[in-house]
Design a protein around this motif. Structure first.
Motif, mmCIF file in Angstrom:
data_model
loop_
_atom_site.group_PDB
_atom_site.id
_atom_site.type_symbol
_atom_site.label_atom_id
_atom_site.label_comp_id
_atom_site.label_asym_id
_atom_site.label_seq_id
_atom_site.Cartn_x
_atom_site.Cartn_y
_atom_site.Cartn_z
ATOM 1 N N ARG A 180 0.847 -1.221 0.051
ATOM 2 C CA ARG A 180 -0.107 -0.226 0.102
ATOM 3 C C ARG A 180 0.740 1.425 0.122
ATOM 4 O O ARG A 180 0.282 2.125 -0.250
ATOM 5 C CB ARG A 180 -0.973 0.052 1.077
ATOM 6 N N GLY A 240 2.196 -10.846 3.517
ATOM 7 C CA GLY A 240 0.633 -11.002 4.235
ATOM 8 C C GLY A 240 -0.432 -10.545 3.101
ATOM 9 O O GLY A 240 -0.747 -10.954 2.390
ATOM 10 N N GLY A 280 1.199 -3.073 3.953
ATOM 11 C CA GLY A 280 2.226 -2.405 4.705
ATOM 12 C C GLY A 280 2.602 -1.045 4.007
ATOM 13 O O GLY A 280 2.231 -0.592 2.875
ATOM 14 N N LEU A 281 3.043 -0.007 4.747
ATOM 15 C CA LEU A 281 3.099 1.326 4.143
ATOM 16 C C LEU A 281 4.450 1.942 4.112
ATOM 17 O O LEU A 281 4.724 3.039 4.024
ATOM 18 C CB LEU A 281 2.562 2.291 5.218
ATOM 19 N N GLY A 324 7.793 -2.928 2.561
ATOM 20 C CA GLY A 324 8.380 -3.839 3.020
ATOM 21 C C GLY A 324 8.001 -5.188 2.250
ATOM 22 O O GLY A 324 8.910 -6.157 2.136
ATOM 23 N N LEU A 341 1.807 -15.750 2.751
ATOM 24 C CA LEU A 341 1.274 -16.303 3.595
ATOM 25 C C LEU A 341 -0.530 -16.242 4.115
ATOM 26 O O LEU A 341 -1.021 -16.782 4.889
ATOM 27 C CB LEU A 341 1.852 -15.949 4.993
ATOM 28 N N PRO A 378 -0.205 -17.273 10.159
ATOM 29 C CA PRO A 378 0.008 -15.874 9.936
ATOM 30 C C PRO A 378 -0.987 -15.222 9.109
ATOM 31 O O PRO A 378 -1.007 -14.045 9.132
ATOM 32 C CB PRO A 378 1.366 -15.950 9.360
ATOM 33 N N GLY A 413 1.791 -10.236 9.130
ATOM 34 C CA GLY A 413 2.556 -8.764 8.822
ATOM 35 C C GLY A 413 2.401 -8.195 10.030
ATOM 36 O O GLY A 413 3.308 -7.115 10.116
ATOM 37 N N ALA A 422 5.525 -9.032 11.954
ATOM 38 C CA ALA A 422 6.458 -8.727 11.194
ATOM 39 C C ALA A 422 6.841 -7.419 11.042
ATOM 40 O O ALA A 422 8.241 -6.859 10.972
ATOM 41 C CB ALA A 422 6.737 -9.309 9.579
ATOM 42 N N GLU A 449 10.487 -7.464 9.751
ATOM 43 C CA GLU A 449 10.045 -7.499 8.543
ATOM 44 C C GLU A 449 10.404 -8.400 7.625
ATOM 45 O O GLU A 449 10.896 -8.143 6.241
ATOM 46 C CB GLU A 449 10.754 -5.840 8.121
ATOM 47 N N GLY A 450 10.305 -9.546 8.063
ATOM 48 C CA GLY A 450 10.492 -10.757 7.075
ATOM 49 C C GLY A 450 11.982 -10.939 6.671
ATOM 50 O O GLY A 450 12.424 -11.635 5.674
ATOM 51 N N VAL A 489 10.651 -16.609 8.340
ATOM 52 C CA VAL A 489 9.096 -16.560 7.962
ATOM 53 C C VAL A 489 8.255 -16.952 9.160
ATOM 54 O O VAL A 489 8.462 -18.242 9.639
ATOM 55 C CB VAL A 489 8.849 -17.127 6.566
ATOM 56 N N GLU A 534 5.813 2.178 13.945
ATOM 57 C CA GLU A 534 5.055 0.924 13.942
ATOM 58 C C GLU A 534 4.826 0.572 12.341
ATOM 59 O O GLU A 534 4.845 -0.677 12.171
ATOM 60 C CB GLU A 534 3.693 1.228 14.371
HETATM 61 C C1 LIG Z 1 -5.474 2.175 5.734
HETATM 62 C C2 LIG Z 1 -4.261 1.605 6.541
HETATM 63 C C3 LIG Z 1 -4.152 2.000 7.886
HETATM 64 C C4 LIG Z 1 -3.170 1.371 8.440
HETATM 65 N N1 LIG Z 1 -2.890 1.787 9.980
HETATM 66 C C5 LIG Z 1 -1.819 1.170 10.570
HETATM 67 C C6 LIG Z 1 -1.758 1.320 11.976
HETATM 68 O O1 LIG Z 1 -2.822 1.932 12.658
HETATM 69 N N2 LIG Z 1 -0.747 0.858 12.955
HETATM 70 C C7 LIG Z 1 0.033 0.181 12.127
HETATM 71 O O2 LIG Z 1 1.053 -0.382 12.589
HETATM 72 N N3 LIG Z 1 -0.014 -0.192 10.538
HETATM 73 C C8 LIG Z 1 -0.874 0.561 9.851
HETATM 74 N N4 LIG Z 1 -0.953 0.110 8.665
HETATM 75 C C9 LIG Z 1 0.196 -0.561 7.861
HETATM 76 C C10 LIG Z 1 -0.263 -2.188 7.803
HETATM 77 O O3 LIG Z 1 -1.334 -2.345 7.865
HETATM 78 C C11 LIG Z 1 0.626 -2.772 8.795
HETATM 79 O O4 LIG Z 1 1.968 -2.618 8.607
HETATM 80 C C12 LIG Z 1 0.472 -4.226 8.983
HETATM 81 O O5 LIG Z 1 1.069 -4.895 9.707
HETATM 82 C C13 LIG Z 1 1.067 -5.089 7.537
HETATM 83 O O6 LIG Z 1 0.123 -6.372 7.492
HETATM 84 P P1 LIG Z 1 0.210 -7.146 6.206
HETATM 85 O O7 LIG Z 1 -0.402 -8.367 6.364
HETATM 86 O O8 LIG Z 1 -0.534 -6.274 5.137
HETATM 87 O O9 LIG Z 1 1.774 -7.125 5.743
HETATM 88 P P2 LIG Z 1 2.518 -7.002 4.464
HETATM 89 O O10 LIG Z 1 2.316 -5.679 4.024
HETATM 90 O O11 LIG Z 1 2.288 -7.998 3.351
HETATM 91 O O12 LIG Z 1 4.012 -7.171 5.127
HETATM 92 C C14 LIG Z 1 4.439 -6.236 5.671
HETATM 93 C C15 LIG Z 1 6.035 -6.748 6.140
HETATM 94 O O13 LIG Z 1 5.827 -8.045 6.974
HETATM 95 C C16 LIG Z 1 6.561 -8.955 6.182
HETATM 96 N N5 LIG Z 1 5.784 -10.127 6.311
HETATM 97 C C17 LIG Z 1 4.488 -10.367 6.276
HETATM 98 N N6 LIG Z 1 4.055 -11.523 6.596
HETATM 99 C C18 LIG Z 1 5.231 -12.134 7.039
HETATM 100 C C19 LIG Z 1 5.526 -13.434 7.906
HETATM 101 N N7 LIG Z 1 4.380 -14.331 7.925
HETATM 102 N N8 LIG Z 1 6.502 -13.605 8.353
HETATM 103 C C20 LIG Z 1 7.748 -12.925 8.212
HETATM 104 N N9 LIG Z 1 7.472 -11.540 7.657
HETATM 105 C C21 LIG Z 1 6.226 -11.374 6.996
HETATM 106 C C22 LIG Z 1 6.680 -8.535 4.941
HETATM 107 O O14 LIG Z 1 7.827 -9.228 4.136
HETATM 108 C C23 LIG Z 1 6.821 -6.946 4.664
HETATM 109 O O15 LIG Z 1 8.324 -6.685 5.200
HETATM 110 C C24 LIG Z 1 -2.185 0.857 7.826
HETATM 111 C C25 LIG Z 1 -2.524 0.456 6.540
HETATM 112 C C26 LIG Z 1 -3.417 1.034 5.897
HETATM 113 C C27 LIG Z 1 -3.484 0.560 4.238
#
Ligand SMILES: Cc1cc2nc3c(=O)[nH]c(=O)nc-3n(C[C@H](O)[C@H](O)[C@H](O)COP(=O)(O)OP(=O)(O)OC[C@H]3O[C@@H](n4cnc5c(N)ncnc54)[C@H](O)[C@@H]3O)c2cc1C
Length: 458
Positions: A40, A79, A83-84, A87, A99, A119, A151, A154, A208-209, A213, A416
């Protein structure tokens, strides 16, 4: 980023995966590759990934990593891709390890107040499942309806309620994870306390992965609070609202959340909201003493705010918080948001707000700001034209000055969202050379061939 592996090596790798994984796991469909190439943050991935493995079991992860490690193929764990910080972006020749299909809640123990989950479980779904037992999963990123637990772990995600209940790390008791060479490890415990050995659970949380994993997590659940009380306070200036946030901490009240939204963000969400004030602060207290705490907060805010509205009705409270949750989607409608995630000591929140306004004016770059105010965690957001293929220099310069400001005020680059690719160039400034080198040596221990999410984090 590591260089893309040679085509013959890539072809051999895909052949081994096709041979050793169940038939529905591997795809090279171009639409799937494009959908898995960025997150994202909108960070351009710099090429097309090699393939996507949609893992369903830990065994799929071990097979994938064993072959990738042997052949030196970069692997990007993923995930939900919310992520913002870039990553989960996957460039030329990388294998995306998705995952999100490992999404079972394996155990939910009301007796021990914990859950064991895969996860790919969506954050809000775990919270909902816990709710049926009178419990909840406390970390609540604003993306909870979309993001995965893997995510969240991570990135060590924060969220609204971490003002009182801590970040994701404070709710992770133990992990199952797969190392770069395919070895499965178990870290942590099921007990509330435990200090045997180094704390690998804490180390992997927020990695951050890049170290391993995560394939399952044992998570702490907490009782659903018996009561909540919510306040919405409007202010004539964003700076006064920031001062008011700190005044709550100074008064000794620990709210469950304190979310701050500036006037331009309010306008982006709904122009009618910005007519009510130049900033909105939503504060929620919870637990048996919620009403008394909210009354104390209202007394602190009254001399500073232009209006304070309070409610103990959960539906009305959710409506007040809904505006805050709409902030990012509203800004995404204006352009491509470059989201910063700095944290400053709470006593310096108003100073940070003042300085960010100066940086914005100096570079003629509009900055929209939301904040998890009780943590001193500010999200200054620069919105750029989405049709540009690179960020304008002025936006980068303003972003760099905001990072420098955070460090100058005794704060940090990221509270975060993680470093990802976006904040990498500033990491050494915060860690210093010795700690930075030590962290790189840790990476070597976990992942000697640097196949796990190369080019991210450190
Ligand atoms: C509208 C919006 C609001 C948000 N608000 C917040 C907030 O309030 N607080 C906050 O902290 N974040 C926020 N975020 C950011 C994001 O949602 C978080 O960072 C979230 O933790 C990412 O989860 P994901 O499953 O989408 O991970 P991804 O974006 O898919 O991955 C994020 C990172 O984690 C790693 N990863 C993912 N899964 C695994 C796994 N199983 N093992 C090892 N590594 C892994 C990836 O390689 C990458 O480095 C927001 C994003 C949006 C779009």
């Amino acid at each position: 980023m590591t260089a893309a592996p040679e085509t013959t090596v890539s072809a051999r790798f895909l052949g081994l995966l096709a041979r050793d994984l169940p038939p529905d796991r591997l795809t090279t469909d171009p639409a799937e590759l494009a959908a898995h190439a960025t997150d994202r943050s909108g960070t351009p991935p710099g090429g097309e990934p090699l393939a996507v493995v949609r893992a369903r079991r830990t065994g799929d992860v071990t097979v994938t990593l064993r072959h990738a490690n042997a052949l030196g193929i970069p692997v990007v764990p993923r995930g939900a891709g919310t992520g913002l910080s870039g990553g989960a972006t996957a460039g030329e020749g990388a294998l995306v390890l998705d995952l999100s299909g490992m999404n079972r809640i394996l155990e939910l123990s009301a007796e021990d107040q914990l859950a064991v989950v895969e996860p790919g479980v969506i954050t809000a779904e775990l919270d909902r499942a816990a709710g049926t037992h009178g419990l909840r999963y406390a970390p609540d990123p604003a993306s909870a309806a979309m993001s995965t637990i893997g995510g969240n772990i991570a990135t060590n995600a924060g969220g609204l309620r971490c003002a009182k209940y801590g970040v994701t790390r404070d709710s992770v008791l133990g992990l199952e994870a797969v190392l770069a060479d395919g070895t499965v490890i178990a870290t942590g415990r099921r007990t509330v306390k435990g200090v045997t050995g180094y704390d690998l659970t804490a180390l992997l949380t927020g990695s951050e992965g890049t170290l391993a994993v995560i394939t399952s997590a044992t998570l702490r659940l907490r009782p659903t609070p018996v009561a909540t009380a919510t306040l919405a306070a409007w202010f004539d200036s964003f700076e006064t609202a920031a001062e008011a946030s700190y005044a709550i901490a100074r008064a000794g009240v620990v709210p469950a959340l304190a979310e701050l939204v500036d006037g331009p963000v309010l306008h982006a969400i709904d122009p009618a909201l910005s007519e009510r004030g130049a900033a909105l602060l939503v504060v929620q207290c919870d637990g048996a003493g919620a009403a008394a705490e909210a009354a104390a907060v209202a007394r602190v805010l009254a001399p500073l705010a232009s209006a304070v509205q309070s409610t103990e009705d959960p539906v009305e409270a959710e409506a007040l918080l809904a505006a805050r949750r709409l902030a990012l989607p509203a800004l995404e409608r204006l352009g491509r948001p470059l989201i910063e995630d700095i944290v400053v000591p709470r006593s310096r929140l108003a100073e940070a707000v003042r300085e960010i306004r100066c940086i914005s004016a100096r570079h003629d770059v509009p900055v929209f700001t939301i904040a998890h105010a009780a943590d001193g965690n500010l999200h200054p957001i620069i919105v750029v034209d989405p049709t540009l293929d690179r960020l304008p220099d002025a936006a980068w310069e303003a972003a760099g000055e905001i990072f420098a400001l955070a460090l100058r005020l005794g704060g940090t680059l990221t509270g975060e969202h993680g470093v990802g690719v976006l904040k990498r160039q500033w990491v050494a400034d915060e860690l210093g050379p010795t700690a930075h080198a030590l962290q790189r040596r840790l990476k070597d221990v976990f992942d000697p061939r640097h196949i796990l999410n190369p080019g991210k984090g450190l």
